[in-house]
Design a protein around this motif. Sequence first.
Motif, PDB file in Angstrom:
ATOM      1  N   UNK A 456       0.843  -1.200   0.000  1.00  0.00           N
ATOM      2  CA  UNK A 456       0.000   0.000   0.000  1.00  0.00           C
ATOM      3  C   UNK A 456       0.874   1.245   0.000  1.00  0.00           C
ATOM      4  N   UNK A 457       0.569   2.162  -0.931  1.00  0.00           N
ATOM      5  CA  UNK A 457       1.351   3.381  -1.053  1.00  0.00           C
ATOM      6  C   UNK A 457       0.676   4.585  -0.407  1.00  0.00           C
ATOM      7  N   UNK A 458      -0.615   4.486  -0.129  1.00  0.00           N
ATOM      8  CA  UNK A 458      -1.321   5.608   0.487  1.00  0.00           C
ATOM      9  C   UNK A 458      -2.699   5.196   0.952  1.00  0.00           C
ATOM     10  N   UNK A 459      -3.174   5.875   1.991  1.00  0.00           N
ATOM     11  CA  UNK A 459      -4.478   5.562   2.561  1.00  0.00           C
ATOM     12  C   UNK A 459      -5.146   6.850   3.006  1.00  0.00           C
ATOM     13  N   UNK A 460      -6.437   6.956   2.721  1.00  0.00           N
ATOM     14  CA  UNK A 460      -7.222   8.117   3.125  1.00  0.00           C
ATOM     15  C   UNK A 460      -8.470   7.629   3.834  1.00  0.00           C
ATOM     16  N   UNK A 461      -8.654   8.060   5.082  1.00  0.00           N
ATOM     17  CA  UNK A 461      -9.815   7.645   5.864  1.00  0.00           C
ATOM     18  C   UNK A 461     -11.034   8.476   5.464  1.00  0.00           C
ATOM     19  N   UNK A 462     -12.052   7.783   4.973  1.00  0.00           N
ATOM     20  CA  UNK A 462     -13.354   8.391   4.696  1.00  0.00           C
ATOM     21  C   UNK A 462     -14.314   7.271   4.360  1.00  0.00           C
ATOM     22  N   UNK A 463     -15.610   7.559   4.436  1.00  0.00           N
ATOM     23  CA  UNK A 463     -16.601   6.560   4.066  1.00  0.00           C
ATOM     24  C   UNK A 463     -16.538   6.332   2.562  1.00  0.00           C
ATOM     25  N   UNK A 464     -16.400   5.067   2.167  1.00  0.00           N
ATOM     26  CA  UNK A 464     -16.255   4.748   0.746  1.00  0.00           C
ATOM     27  C   UNK A 464     -17.456   3.978   0.211  1.00  0.00           C
ATOM     28  N   UNK A 465     -18.575   4.032   0.895  1.00  0.00           N
ATOM     29  CA  UNK A 465     -19.773   3.359   0.410  1.00  0.00           C
ATOM     30  C   UNK A 465     -20.240   3.992  -0.894  1.00  0.00           C
ATOM     31  N   UNK A 466     -20.651   3.154  -1.827  1.00  0.00           N
ATOM     32  CA  UNK A 466     -21.206   3.680  -3.061  1.00  0.00           C
ATOM     33  C   UNK A 466     -20.342   3.431  -4.274  1.00  0.00           C
ATOM     34  N   UNK A 467     -20.192   4.474  -5.117  1.00  0.00           N
ATOM     35  CA  UNK A 467     -19.467   4.377  -6.376  1.00  0.00           C
ATOM     36  C   UNK A 467     -18.466   5.516  -6.479  1.00  0.00           C
ATOM     37  N   UNK A 468     -17.399   5.277  -7.239  1.00  0.00           N
ATOM     38  CA  UNK A 468     -16.366   6.294  -7.419  1.00  0.00           C
ATOM     39  C   UNK A 468     -16.122   6.504  -8.907  1.00  0.00           C
ATOM     40  N   UNK A 469     -16.101   7.765  -9.338  1.00  0.00           N
ATOM     41  CA  UNK A 469     -15.770   8.128 -10.705  1.00  0.00           C
ATOM     42  C   UNK A 469     -14.568   9.068 -10.687  1.00  0.00           C
ATOM     43  N   UNK A 470     -13.835   9.114 -11.807  1.00  0.00           N
ATOM     44  CA  UNK A 470     -12.561   9.813 -11.840  1.00  0.00           C
ATOM     45  C   UNK A 470     -12.542  10.896 -12.900  1.00  0.00           C
ATOM     46  N   UNK A 471     -11.707  11.898 -12.690  1.00  0.00           N
ATOM     47  CA  UNK A 471     -11.516  12.989 -13.644  1.00  0.00           C
ATOM     48  C   UNK A 471     -10.369  13.855 -13.172  1.00  0.00           C
ATOM     49  N   UNK A 472     -10.119  14.946 -13.892  1.00  0.00           N
ATOM     50  CA  UNK A 472      -9.058  15.891 -13.515  1.00  0.00           C
ATOM     51  C   UNK A 472      -9.725  17.187 -13.088  1.00  0.00           C
ATOM     52  N   UNK A 473      -9.815  17.402 -11.786  1.00  0.00           N
ATOM     53  CA  UNK A 473     -10.573  18.532 -11.245  1.00  0.00           C
ATOM     54  C   UNK A 473      -9.877  19.862 -11.459  1.00  0.00           C
ATOM     55  N   UNK A 474      -8.547  19.908 -11.278  1.00  0.00           N
ATOM     56  CA  UNK A 474      -7.835  21.188 -11.283  1.00  0.00           C
ATOM     57  C   UNK A 474      -6.869  21.359 -12.447  1.00  0.00           C
ATOM     58  N   UNK A 475      -6.875  20.437 -13.411  1.00  0.00           N
ATOM     59  CA  UNK A 475      -6.045  20.603 -14.597  1.00  0.00           C
ATOM     60  C   UNK A 475      -4.571  20.378 -14.378  1.00  0.00           C
ATOM     61  N   UNK A 476      -4.189  19.653 -13.300  1.00  0.00           N
ATOM     62  CA  UNK A 476      -2.771  19.426 -13.048  1.00  0.00           C
ATOM     63  C   UNK A 476      -2.273  18.117 -13.660  1.00  0.00           C
ATOM     64  N   UNK A 477      -3.147  17.396 -14.366  1.00  0.00           N
ATOM     65  CA  UNK A 477      -2.746  16.156 -15.000  1.00  0.00           C
ATOM     66  C   UNK A 477      -2.854  14.938 -14.128  1.00  0.00           C
ATOM     67  N   UNK A 478      -3.270  15.078 -12.864  1.00  0.00           N
ATOM     68  CA  UNK A 478      -3.431  13.949 -11.952  1.00  0.00           C
ATOM     69  C   UNK A 478      -4.915  13.629 -11.793  1.00  0.00           C
TER      70      UNK A 478
END
Length: 513
Positions: A456-478
């Motif tokens: 594991x390279x990273x972990x973020x604590x938050x509720x992860x119930x449901x679905x996740x979609x991806x995009x580039x929010x701030x235009x930094x390429x990540x």
Amino acid sequence: MRQNAARRTQLRAAIVLLITWAFAPAHAAQDPIFEVTTIENDGRTVAAELADLNGDGRTDLLVVLLRGIGTKELRSFNVYLGREEGGLPPTPDYSVPVPRWTAAYDMGDVRPEVPGVEIVLLRPEGATVISLGDPAAPSWEYGAPGPTSAAVAEDERGFDRFKILYSDFGPEPWVFVPQIGQLTALSSSGEVMARLSMPRRANYAIRAERGLLAVESDFQVFFDVPKIAVGDVDGDGQADIVASTRHEIRVFLRGEDGSFSFEPSRTHALAFVTPRDHIRGSGGVTSEVGDIDGDGRLDLVITHVRGSFMDATTTIRVYLNRSGGWNLEEPDHSFETGASWVSNALFDLDRDGASELLRVELRFSLLELIELLVSRELDIDVSLHRFDPETGFGEKAWVTKKLSLPLSFDTFRLRGFVPVANEDLNGDGLLDFVLSGDGDALEVYLGSADKPFAKRAGKLKLSTAGMIHWGDLDGDGLRDFVLFDPHNFDVPVRVGRNAGLLPGTQLPPVGAR
């Protein structure tokens, strides 16, 4: 402006990394790898996307919200426009009603004359294209001649993304409308480009006239749409269309003039389903089509599951494209697993031009069922098989990983989102593996050319119930994410901005974004 925001993001990430390395190297995996913003709502979020809706170069948030149920249900597109100073507003800038009988959606730049990305809706008579970058929401109707589409009505409980747009046939996308016994392909302006015959498969549940059991309806139907894949089959450099079901595969080859015939160029009968499985509706045959060996032509992987949960056996057959097609009588490689259900997918995880076979194996036995009831976790084995030109994928896996996926007995779904294996979160060109913990954390396992997903390279604590979609929010390429729960009411939407803290993070040059 977008470049300045990206530079600020890059500088901020570099400063945070320097501080982290200097003072807290032992806790790097616990750093906030995403900065999370919470957006409240008063209904049920069934879809959410990050996209530039109005063409101003900033990423916006689209939330599809359902309020009420049944005859009192209201569905709306809620649009949150990205701000010049960065970020999103806490409340929508405007809302647009979802057209009636909308079953599924896709997103893309369909209308070149309109700035931004449009949403494409699958509906009974064809498709509807809407520009949500404007509160007036201009729309265009794309009629599909022939039988009604598979989208006979809206989904009672949700609203899912389904691949409707295909950019394989030229500079502008085609809109695919699946119909009952037919597929119609439309141009970006709505012109009919192709009509293809599709196999039909349906199962009916009809109420016994004098039965003892009360049912909600007299006539129920299960109808499925064939899987569609697009790519070069015959090696002529043009995109062909492949449609597959559990019983057959149809190949539609594109002609020299760019057209398709209504009837398939080739039909492969799949005589894998046993009579017993056919009668009781168990087992299954799944076809995955993709370029395995990197020669530019589509290869084929067929997964055949025989039996029910307690006696399932899975056989995987690999057919390489030789001389512009597949010989289903002689697989190039096959292997079998007993007492298990296996799902397969093709990914080029290390970006070397050849595909890896990602296998997810679920074992069933009395012991496993007892363990499931006690632990409320689904134990699966994930294995990654590398392709070798001489030996194929081989039974020995390149990488193996055991996972325990927590289940909710209230919903009979995972407590977190379904694991993700097709996103590159640190920008190094390799696909990463993202898990949802026990429904309470986002965990990242980075890809690697040698030992992907090793730790594991990273972990973020938050509720992860449901679905996740991806995009580039701030235009930094990540890659950033939007997380939503379509199975519960009044659950906020979480938007996560990639902080650039994952090991090996590489930001592309500003001019290349």
